[in-house]
Design a protein around this motif. Structure first.
Motif, PDB file in Angstrom:
ATOM      1  N   VAL A 124       0.865  -1.182   0.000  1.00 31.77           N
ATOM      2  CA  VAL A 124       0.000   0.000   0.000  1.00 31.77           C
ATOM      3  C   VAL A 124       0.901   1.231   0.000  1.00 31.77           C
ATOM      4  O   VAL A 124       1.854   1.313   0.780  1.00 31.77           O
ATOM      5  CB  VAL A 124      -0.930   0.030   1.228  1.00 31.77           C
ATOM      6  CG1 VAL A 124      -1.817   1.279   1.174  1.00 31.77           C
ATOM      7  CG2 VAL A 124      -1.780  -1.219   1.288  1.00 31.77           C
ATOM      8  N   MET A 125       0.625   2.177  -0.873  1.00 29.68           N
ATOM      9  CA  MET A 125       1.464   3.375  -0.998  1.00 29.68           C
ATOM     10  C   MET A 125       0.608   4.560  -1.433  1.00 29.68           C
ATOM     11  O   MET A 125      -0.532   4.388  -1.889  1.00 29.68           O
ATOM     12  CB  MET A 125       2.569   3.139  -2.026  1.00 29.68           C
ATOM     13  CG  MET A 125       2.066   2.963  -3.449  1.00 29.68           C
ATOM     14  SD  MET A 125       3.228   2.115  -4.540  1.00 29.68           S
ATOM     15  CE  MET A 125       3.021   0.413  -3.995  1.00 29.68           C
ATOM     16  N   SER A 126       1.143   5.751  -1.296  1.00 32.55           N
ATOM     17  CA  SER A 126       0.460   6.923  -1.836  1.00 32.55           C
ATOM     18  C   SER A 126       0.632   6.918  -3.348  1.00 32.55           C
ATOM     19  O   SER A 126       1.558   6.306  -3.886  1.00 32.55           O
ATOM     20  CB  SER A 126       1.044   8.209  -1.239  1.00 32.55           C
ATOM     21  OG  SER A 126       2.346   8.438  -1.758  1.00 32.55           O
ATOM     22  N   ILE A 127      -0.227   7.626  -4.050  1.00 32.94           N
ATOM     23  CA  ILE A 127      -0.131   7.686  -5.500  1.00 32.94           C
ATOM     24  C   ILE A 127       1.173   8.381  -5.914  1.00 32.94           C
ATOM     25  O   ILE A 127       1.813   8.011  -6.911  1.00 32.94           O
ATOM     26  CB  ILE A 127      -1.355   8.425  -6.111  1.00 32.94           C
ATOM     27  CG1 ILE A 127      -1.420   8.238  -7.632  1.00 32.94           C
ATOM     28  CG2 ILE A 127      -1.390   9.886  -5.740  1.00 32.94           C
ATOM     29  CD1 ILE A 127      -1.782   6.861  -8.072  1.00 32.94           C
ATOM     30  N   GLY A 128       1.623   9.338  -5.106  1.00 27.18           N
ATOM     31  CA  GLY A 128       2.880  10.013  -5.400  1.00 27.18           C
ATOM     32  C   GLY A 128       4.080   9.090  -5.256  1.00 27.18           C
ATOM     33  O   GLY A 128       5.046   9.181  -6.017  1.00 27.18           O
ATOM     34  N   ALA A 129       4.014   8.177  -4.281  1.00 25.69           N
ATOM     35  CA  ALA A 129       5.108   7.213  -4.092  1.00 25.69           C
ATOM     36  C   ALA A 129       5.213   6.291  -5.304  1.00 25.69           C
ATOM     37  O   ALA A 129       6.316   5.954  -5.745  1.00 25.69           O
ATOM     38  CB  ALA A 129       4.874   6.396  -2.828  1.00 25.69           C
ATOM     39  N   SER A 130       4.077   5.911  -5.854  1.00 24.71           N
ATOM     40  CA  SER A 130       4.110   5.053  -7.048  1.00 24.71           C
ATOM     41  C   SER A 130       4.736   5.790  -8.224  1.00 24.71           C
ATOM     42  O   SER A 130       5.435   5.199  -9.048  1.00 24.71           O
ATOM     43  CB  SER A 130       2.693   4.581  -7.407  1.00 24.71           C
ATOM     44  OG  SER A 130       1.905   5.636  -7.934  1.00 24.71           O
ATOM     45  N   GLN A 131       4.506   7.100  -8.292  1.00 19.57           N
ATOM     46  CA  GLN A 131       5.101   7.910  -9.360  1.00 19.57           C
ATOM     47  C   GLN A 131       6.621   7.956  -9.227  1.00 19.57           C
ATOM     48  O   GLN A 131       7.350   7.762 -10.201  1.00 19.57           O
ATOM     49  CB  GLN A 131       4.534   9.330  -9.314  1.00 19.57           C
ATOM     50  CG  GLN A 131       5.083  10.251 -10.394  1.00 19.57           C
ATOM     51  CD  GLN A 131       4.682  11.702 -10.181  1.00 19.57           C
ATOM     52  OE1 GLN A 131       4.832  12.233  -9.074  1.00 19.57           O
ATOM     53  NE2 GLN A 131       4.158  12.333 -11.215  1.00 19.57           N
ATOM     54  N   VAL A 132       7.103   8.187  -8.009  1.00 20.11           N
ATOM     55  CA  VAL A 132       8.546   8.266  -7.776  1.00 20.11           C
ATOM     56  C   VAL A 132       9.213   6.912  -8.034  1.00 20.11           C
ATOM     57  O   VAL A 132      10.261   6.827  -8.682  1.00 20.11           O
ATOM     58  CB  VAL A 132       8.839   8.735  -6.337  1.00 20.11           C
ATOM     59  CG1 VAL A 132      10.328   8.633  -6.026  1.00 20.11           C
ATOM     60  CG2 VAL A 132       8.365  10.172  -6.144  1.00 20.11           C
ATOM     61  N   MET A 133       8.596   5.836  -7.542  1.00 17.23           N
ATOM     62  CA  MET A 133       9.175   4.513  -7.747  1.00 17.23           C
ATOM     63  C   MET A 133       9.233   4.166  -9.240  1.00 17.23           C
ATOM     64  O   MET A 133      10.203   3.575  -9.715  1.00 17.23           O
ATOM     65  CB  MET A 133       8.370   3.463  -6.984  1.00 17.23           C
ATOM     66  CG  MET A 133       8.499   3.582  -5.470  1.00 17.23           C
ATOM     67  SD  MET A 133       7.462   2.407  -4.580  1.00 17.23           S
ATOM     68  CE  MET A 133       8.309   0.874  -4.948  1.00 17.23           C
ATOM     69  N   THR A 134       8.211   4.569  -9.982  1.00 17.89           N
ATOM     70  CA  THR A 134       8.138   4.236 -11.407  1.00 17.89           C
ATOM     71  C   THR A 134       9.055   5.114 -12.252  1.00 17.89           C
ATOM     72  O   THR A 134       9.882   4.623 -13.022  1.00 17.89           O
ATOM     73  CB  THR A 134       6.689   4.378 -11.910  1.00 17.89           C
ATOM     74  OG1 THR A 134       5.836   3.517 -11.157  1.00 17.89           O
ATOM     75  CG2 THR A 134       6.596   4.011 -13.390  1.00 17.89           C
ATOM     76  N   ASN A 135       8.916   6.433 -12.108  1.00 23.80           N
ATOM     77  CA  ASN A 135       9.612   7.359 -12.999  1.00 23.80           C
ATOM     78  C   ASN A 135      11.021   7.722 -12.560  1.00 23.80           C
ATOM     79  O   ASN A 135      11.861   8.070 -13.397  1.00 23.80           O
ATOM     80  CB  ASN A 135       8.795   8.648 -13.162  1.00 23.80           C
ATOM     81  CG  ASN A 135       7.473   8.405 -13.859  1.00 23.80           C
ATOM     82  OD1 ASN A 135       7.265   7.353 -14.458  1.00 23.80           O
ATOM     83  ND2 ASN A 135       6.576   9.368 -13.787  1.00 23.80           N
ATOM     84  N   VAL A 136      11.280   7.665 -11.252  1.00 23.47           N
ATOM     85  CA  VAL A 136      12.600   8.048 -10.748  1.00 23.47           C
ATOM     86  C   VAL A 136      13.488   6.830 -10.532  1.00 23.47           C
ATOM     87  O   VAL A 136      14.608   6.759 -11.023  1.00 23.47           O
ATOM     88  CB  VAL A 136      12.480   8.857  -9.439  1.00 23.47           C
ATOM     89  CG1 VAL A 136      13.870   9.235  -8.924  1.00 23.47           C
ATOM     90  CG2 VAL A 136      11.641  10.113  -9.662  1.00 23.47           C
ATOM     91  N   GLN A 140       9.079  -1.426 -10.653  1.00 31.74           N
ATOM     92  CA  GLN A 140       7.679  -1.783 -10.899  1.00 31.74           C
ATOM     93  C   GLN A 140       6.989  -1.994  -9.558  1.00 31.74           C
ATOM     94  O   GLN A 140       7.394  -2.845  -8.776  1.00 31.74           O
ATOM     95  CB  GLN A 140       7.577  -3.050 -11.749  1.00 31.74           C
ATOM     96  CG  GLN A 140       6.146  -3.373 -12.157  1.00 31.74           C
ATOM     97  CD  GLN A 140       6.060  -4.622 -13.022  1.00 31.74           C
ATOM     98  OE1 GLN A 140       6.830  -5.542 -12.837  1.00 31.74           O
ATOM     99  NE2 GLN A 140       5.145  -4.631 -13.977  1.00 31.74           N
ATOM    100  N   VAL A 141       5.949  -1.228  -9.302  1.00 31.04           N
ATOM    101  CA  VAL A 141       5.301  -1.281  -7.985  1.00 31.04           C
ATOM    102  C   VAL A 141       4.429  -2.515  -7.805  1.00 31.04           C
ATOM    103  O   VAL A 141       4.050  -2.851  -6.680  1.00 31.04           O
ATOM    104  CB  VAL A 141       4.466  -0.007  -7.739  1.00 31.04           C
ATOM    105  CG1 VAL A 141       5.374   1.203  -7.639  1.00 31.04           C
ATOM    106  CG2 VAL A 141       3.417   0.203  -8.843  1.00 31.04           C
ATOM    107  N   GLY A 142       4.085  -3.191  -8.880  1.00 36.01           N
ATOM    108  CA  GLY A 142       3.260  -4.385  -8.791  1.00 36.01           C
ATOM    109  C   GLY A 142       2.736  -4.782 -10.160  1.00 36.01           C
ATOM    110  O   GLY A 142       3.052  -4.150 -11.167  1.00 36.01           O
TER     111      GLY A 142
END
Length: 410
Positions: A124-136, A140-142
């Protein structure tokens, strides 16, 4: 001792530093992240012209420009206190105390957390965390995800996740609670989406956004909203579904959803479990302004700016001598506007330290640029942002008049 100290190496901080340094001022920027760029690093969207806005490339341009100027960027530096003594600011950090007569606070924004039972599970993560993990970080978050929360931030990042090949099964609302407020009300959510017509989740809503602002038509549209949801580039937005629990033993395994009415009330007996291995919670953004509060800056609650914001002028100065603010700390807007505001703040600081006609002319041009960028911005997180800016101008005028009166009295 630096002539200018900037807290935050995001779009506002970097732009402010460049504007200051171009007038010969020595600038130090501090930021707690491992590298400069701030939220620019994760941003990627298509402009109305068809061109792509790549935040990472924009950050790279700014960083490269700082290297040609008297700017010292120090990352991994966390601030825990800020005080003013005599004519200087003292900023206390894990790397020691920084001293400067001028400080620009450009700390950006943070995400609202909407608690959902089970939200402490791994995955479970914030939508912003998924952005950072993906683009930065390129992680892959899942493989199968669900977004809880339907707002402009959620849809902007949904598009980025989809482009990265990440499967988002559905977008649903959070269940009604004292914290979720409007985010759990389908009618209020639809109103937000139609006001942000350029980002509405279908051609129908985009083309009919003006009509949909009429309450009766919006309610009718919600009444006939498809039960399976409306597709957003293949991902269904389900305005009549709310997340009541995130389920799993040692990690996310699914989300229990329930059907809700147009006001967000759960319809008993409609609960159903949907599989997922990750969940993104999108509660929206608010100004990250604690440091300004610690420094004693007065605040004003203006919902159209995203919440409590430090009182400031169009020139980004605060009522506290030597303190300036820029970017999302002043109201939730896009990275482009944060950059434009940073330039204004930098020029205002330069003007305060070495007033001359050339800087004043550049400052007036920078102020015009902010308005131009705001008008053309493809992403507007708060539809009433212009009203919020006018409200702050009125607050600043009152604050300035009060300050003049106090100087006369004392």
């Amino acid at each position: 001792m630096s002539e200018i100290l900037i807290i935050g190496a995001g779009p506002a901080g970097l732009s402010g530093a460049i504007a200051c340094a171009q007038h010969g001022l020595k600038v130090t920027i501090i930021d707690e992240f491992i590298k400069p760029g701030g939220r620019l690093l994760g941003q990627l969207h298509q402009e109305p012209s068809g061109e792509w806005w790549n935040g990472m490339k924009e950050a790279e341009k700014l960083i490269n420009e700082t290297k040609t100027l008297p700017i010292d960027i120090r990352c991994g530096v966390s601030v825990y206190n800020i005080e003013r003594h005599d004519a200087d600011w003292y900023v206390y950090t894990n790397e020691g105390v920084f001293e400067s007569p001028y400080v620009l606070i450009a700390t950006g924004a943070a995400e609202y957390a909407i608690p959902v039972p089970g939200w402490t599970l791994p995955g479970v993560m914030s939508i912003g965390a998924s952005q950072v993990m993906t683009n930065v970080h390129r992680v892959q978050v899942g493989k199968k995800g669900i977004i809880i929360g339907a707002n402009v931030l959620a849809f902007a990042i949904l598009n980025e996740l989809q482009m990265a090949g990440i499967n988002i099964e559905r977008v649903v609302l959070p269940a009604e609670s004292p914290i979720s407020k409007k985010e759990s009300n389908p009618e209020e959510v639809l109103k937000i989406l139609t006001e942000a017509g350029h980002l509405a989740p279908s051609a129908l809503l985009r083309n009919g956004s003006k009509l949909m602002k009429i309450d009766s038509l919006r309610r009718m549209a919600l009444k006939y909203f498809p039960k399976g949801g409306m597709k957003i580039n293949g991902t269904p937005l389900q305005l009549k579904k709310a997340a009541i629990e995130i389920v799993g033993n040692e990690k996310v395994e699914g989300v229990k959803l329930a059907t809700i009415d147009s006001q967000g009330n759960i319809i008993s007996g409609t609960e159903k479990l949907y599989e997922a291995d990750f969940v993104c919670i999108a509660g929206g953004l608010y100004p990250l302004a604690e440091l300004a509060a610690v420094a004693g800056c007065p605040f004003k609650y203006i919902p159209q700016l995203g919440g409590h914001v430090p009182i400031h002028s169009k020139n980004m100065e605060t009522p506290i001598p030597g303190m300036f603010v820029a970017g999302n700390i002043t109201g939730i807007e896009s990275g482009k506007i944060a950059m434009a505001q940073g330039t204004v703040a930098g020029l205002a600081i330069a003007m305060a330290s070495q007033s001359n006609a050339k800087i004043d002319e550049q400052l007036q041009q920078a102020l015009q640029k902010v308005e131009e960028v705001r008008t053309k911005s493809p992403i507007q997180f708060i539809p009433e942002i212009a009203e919020g800016r006018l409200a702050m101008e009125r607050v600043w005028e009152k604050e300035s008049n009060r300050g003049e009166l106090e100087r006369v009295i004392f």
